[in-house]
Design an enzyme around this catalytic site. Structure first.
Site, PDB file in Angstrom:
ATOM      1  N   GLY B 329      98.384  22.287  90.349  1.00 14.07           N
ATOM      2  CA  GLY B 329      98.008  21.505  91.529  1.00 14.07           C
ATOM      3  C   GLY B 329      96.527  21.171  91.524  1.00 14.07           C
ATOM      4  O   GLY B 329      95.894  21.051  90.463  1.00 14.07           O
ATOM      5  N   SER B 330      95.965  21.113  92.731  1.00 13.35           N
ATOM      6  CA  SER B 330      94.634  20.537  92.907  1.00 13.35           C
ATOM      7  C   SER B 330      93.512  21.269  92.186  1.00 13.35           C
ATOM      8  O   SER B 330      92.428  20.703  92.025  1.00 13.35           O
ATOM      9  CB  SER B 330      94.306  20.472  94.390  1.00 13.35           C
ATOM     10  OG  SER B 330      95.331  19.792  95.069  1.00 13.35           O
ATOM     11  N   VAL B 331      93.723  22.532  91.771  1.00 13.46           N
ATOM     12  CA  VAL B 331      92.638  23.207  91.070  1.00 13.46           C
ATOM     13  C   VAL B 331      92.260  22.446  89.805  1.00 13.46           C
ATOM     14  O   VAL B 331      91.151  22.545  89.299  1.00 13.46           O
ATOM     15  CB  VAL B 331      92.994  24.675  90.706  1.00 13.46           C
ATOM     16  CG1 VAL B 331      93.122  25.517  91.948  1.00 13.46           C
ATOM     17  CG2 VAL B 331      94.245  24.749  89.892  1.00 13.46           C
TER      18      VAL B 331
END
Lengths: 194, 621
Positions: B329-331
């Site tokens: 995801g956004s990491v």
């Protein structure tokens, strides 16, 4: 055969043919037919030869000391071996005993080390700390010294929350498992006041 | 031999007892009366001579045979027979090598081996099976009937009990039971239990490491068994002055890990707490030392106790932190933005007008919450975790360049950590990317990583752009005390220091006001990090529907002088909570302990102010 020939030889010296025919043995000799043999001579000769020579030799060289020496040596060797073997066996037993003692010591050390290791695990320390009414410390305050001697306080130390029962270690209010990482907000540091 | 002239009437068998000799005794006359012996039996000289000759030949042949056989026995086969005779008296006992210990970085043992024995019986020597069984039953804690049965078996070797502690063997030894002997059978102990269990692994019954460090370092840990040969008497007891020669065992090497047992404990406890919240089915965390890339803690829940592995669900006997992959995801946006900054496409304060959704192939990607177009700085895009803004930047970078940066950060390849079963994750080549995939990869979907890889990405950013492959073994110590340090992997520069500093600044905004993860803050420390909330594939339909989310948080502190990187991921199939809500607190607790326990001095400067929105936007946080 030879023996028979030898016996024949002394009285005669007479017929070389007899001697030469030696293999034929004594039986051929009588057949040559002399009738009156000097019997005592023939009979005694071998006896005199062996006994007569042996007896004086015994007198001249007594055998007893030699035999005694041999016996003494035998006994000495036997005793020596016995002593050596005993010594080896004693050493061996001693070695076994020491080895056993060594093993016991090693076991004792191992047992104690195991105790230390078991008491030193984070889980055990957390449990013991909890039982003693301790609470996990949070972020500490740091005094950073400047080169000029002054100091700066870093961090935000807060006084520790008072545990429910500081002296009686009996009542951990929550299992150590959930408490240890969850409540680090309360630093017990006294440096904050410095 | 001359031929004897024999008269016609003579008895040919008694040539010497004839004629006149018989009448007058002389020296050559037999004193025995004629015929008293060998009456009627006699041989001619000729015959006798032949007989003697044959007899001689026969005797010599026999003698030669006997001597020959003797020579063969003594000279040719002698050594073998002597050896066989000796072997009959010799007993060989194996001396088990002590398996090396697995230690944490301070020397606290995760796994070590202690002496113990296998109690073995020789049923043919056991005199009274029932009495012996009764004597042993309480000491060995085995029913007497079982023991009696074993002791009454045929054969000469029955194992009664394994891994019996020395106290018990001493007690048995004192009973002086015939036919009961002991063999080395060391016990592997895991004093820390679950703590570090997944990293350390376990050892099977045959002494082979089957997981974790125990498996990777089997060759070094195992050591070489020795043996002791003793001459024994008929009762099986050693003869004191007999042969007693030993080949000593070479104990195994000890392996020192980079893990900190206390931090490991705290990490696992915190993960355990997360796993018991009802929605989290699996949680993993990795703590890396920023400057060395060493793993300070690595754990997952549910974990297992290596000392009890046989009673654990086999599916749990792995190390998910290195073997399980998930879409982060956004990491992953940190990688995309690093690429944009490094390529000079954007600066932290570059303002972009970001729509609430963007078309990607046949799909539309939206931000977490669709919104009207707003002006956000690149910092704002990261802090607010805008998918659209990130995709806009990624398109400027280009697929090929983006893939280059992803791979440089260690994605799609194993890290080479000293643990078995490491997964490389999944990263397709950029030329195979569809338009949808090209829009998904920059925001961490359609690409799979392990928790360790995720931590390694942020280690690179925290370490001024130099990636150091994570390692978990510090050194190997031989039994003689010789220490072999694990060579430190060479760092590889991925992004410039300037870019890394800008990234650290932007990541700090994430936990700041207006960011997605205020819960990631740690009092006194400046924290930089990134949340992630990725859709989890539903294993039942092989689609995202109903799969729940994988929530992640990766970050480091102090932001101005990073010391530790912590990566946390929680698998939550039944919850739609975001990473900033559920993963960030776990991250903060673990990192707080790591910093405090290791005496990291809190940040001296306050967190800078961040410009998240364009100058015209009214609601600047």
């Amino acid at each position: 055969m030879t023996r028979a020939t030898a016996r024949v030889t002394p009285p005669s010296g007479r017929t070389a043919s007899t001697v030469r025919a030696g293999t034929a043995g004594p039986r051929t000799t009588p057949r040559t037919g002399f009738r009156t043999p000097p019997r005592p001579e023939l009979r005694l000769l071998p006896g005199i030869t062996t006994a007569g020579r042996g007896a004086p030799r015994l007198l001249r060289h007594p055998r007893a000391p030699f035999v005694l020496l041999i016996v003494a040596m035998l006994v000495g060797t036997t005793l020596g071996l016995l002593v050596l073997n005993t010594a080896i066996a004693v050493d061996s037993l001693k070695a076994t005993q020491l080895r056993t003692a060594n093993a016991e010591r090693a076991q004792e050390v191992q047992r104690l080390e195991q105790k230390v290791v078991d008491g030193n695990t984070p889980e055990e320390i957390a449990r013991a700390a909890d039982a003693a009414g301790m609470i996990p410390a949070g972020s500490a305050g740091f005094l950073v010294l400047d080169p000029d001697g002054g100091s700066v306080l870093r961090g935000t130390p807060e006084p520790a929350a008072v545990p429910d029962s500081p002296d009686t270690p009996a009542t951990p209010q929550a299992p150590a498992t959930s408490q240890a990482p969850a409540a680090p907000e309360a630093p017990a540091t006294s440096r904050a006041g410095d | 031999m001359p031929k004897t002239v024999r008269g016609p009437g003579e008895d040919p068998r008694s040539p010497g007892r004839s004629g006149a000799a018989a009448d007058a005794p002389n020296a050559f006359t037999s004193r025995r009366s004629p015929g008293s012996r060998r009456s009627g039996v006699g041989l001619s000289i000729d015959q006798r001579g032949r007989r003697n000759r044959w007899g001689l030949i026969f005797m010599i042949t026999l003698l030669v045979l006997v001597v020959g056989k003797l020579a063969v026995l003594q000279g040719v086969d002698g050594a073998a027979y002597a050896n066989a005779a000796e072997q009959d008296r010799l007993r060989t006992y194996p001396i088990a090598a002590l398996r090396g210990a697995v230690l944490d970085r301070d020397g606290a043992p995760f796994a070590y081996t202690v002496d113990a024995s296998r109690v073995v019986a020789d049923p043919s020597v056991v005199k009274d099976p029932e009495r012996t069984a009764l004597a042993l039953t309480t000491l060995l804690d085995i029913p007497a009937s079982t023991l009696t049965e074993k002791l009454s078996q045929d054969g000469r070797y029955v194992v009664l009990a394994r891994q019996v502690p020395p106290e018990t063997t001493d007690a048995i030894h004192a009973l002086n039971l015939p036919g009961i002997v002991f063999e080395d059978d060391p016990v592997r102990l895991y004093p820390a239990g679950v703590v570090g269990g997944q990293v350390v692994g376990f050892v099977g019954r045959d002494g082979k490491g089957l997981a974790g460090i125990e498996q990777t370092f089997q060759g070094k840990l195992a050591g070489t068994d020795g043996k002791r040969r003793v001459e024994v008497g008929s009762g099986g007891n050693p003869i004191p002055s007999g042969i007693d020669e030993s080949t000593p065992a070479t104990d195994g090497d000890s392996v020192r890990l980079t893990l900190d047992q206390d931090l490991q404990y705290v990490t696992e406890q915190r993960l355990g707490e997360a796993c018991s919240d009802g929605a989290t089915t699996r949680a993993s965390a990795v703590v890396l030392d920023v400057r060395t890339g060493q793993v300070a803690a690595m754990g997952s829940c549910p974990g297992y106790d290596p000392g009890n592995y046989s009673k654990t669900d086999p599916n749990l006997l792995g190390n998910p932190a290195v073997s399980d992959v998930f879409e982060p995801g956004s990491v992953m946006k940190a990688v995309t933005l690093s690429a944009a900054l490094e390529e000079g496409i954007a600066e932290p304060d570059t303002v972009l007008t970001v729509d609430g959704h963007i078309k990607a192939g046949d799909r539309v990607v939206t931000d977490a919450h669709d919104h009207e177009p707003v002006d956000w700085t690149v910092t704002g895009i990261l802090a607010k975790s805008s998918n659209v803004g990130t995709i806009m930047l990624a398109r400027k970078v280009g697929d090929e360049k983006l893939e280059h940066y992803l791979r440089a950060f260690g994605l799609g390849d194993t890290t080479g950590i000293e643990l078995p079963g490491e997964s490389a994750g999944i990263l397709e080549a950029s030329k195979d990317w569809t338009a949808t995939r090209a829009a998904n990869v920059p925001i961490g979907q359609g690409v799979s990583v392990t928790t360790l890889q995720m931590a390694s990405i942020y280690q690179t950013i925290a370490n001024d752009g130099v990636r150091i492959a994570p390692r978990i073994v510090e050194s190997v110590t031989a039994p003689d005390g010789k220490v072999v340090e694990t060579p430190a992997p060479k760092g590889a520069r991925v992004i410039s220091k300037a870019t890394a500093d800008k990234m650290a600044y932007m990541l700090e905004a994430v936990v700041g006001p207006g960011g997605t993860a205020p819960l990631g803050q740690i009092a006194g420390f400046r924290v930089a990090g990134k949340t992630g909330t990725a859709q989890r594939p539903n294993p039942e339909c092989n689609c995202y529907a109903g799969g729940g989310y994988v929530t992640t948080f990766v970050g480091f502190a102090p932001a101005d002088d990073p010391q530790y990187v912590v990566a946390v991921d929680l698998e939550r199939p039944s919850s739609d909570a975001e990473g900033g809500q559920v993963a960030a607190p776990v991250f903060a607790d673990i990192l707080r302990y790591a910093l405090t326990a290791n005496g990291v001095v809190p940040s001296g400067k306050p967190r800078p102010d961040f410009q998240l929105t364009g100058p015209d936007e009214p609601h600047n946080p």
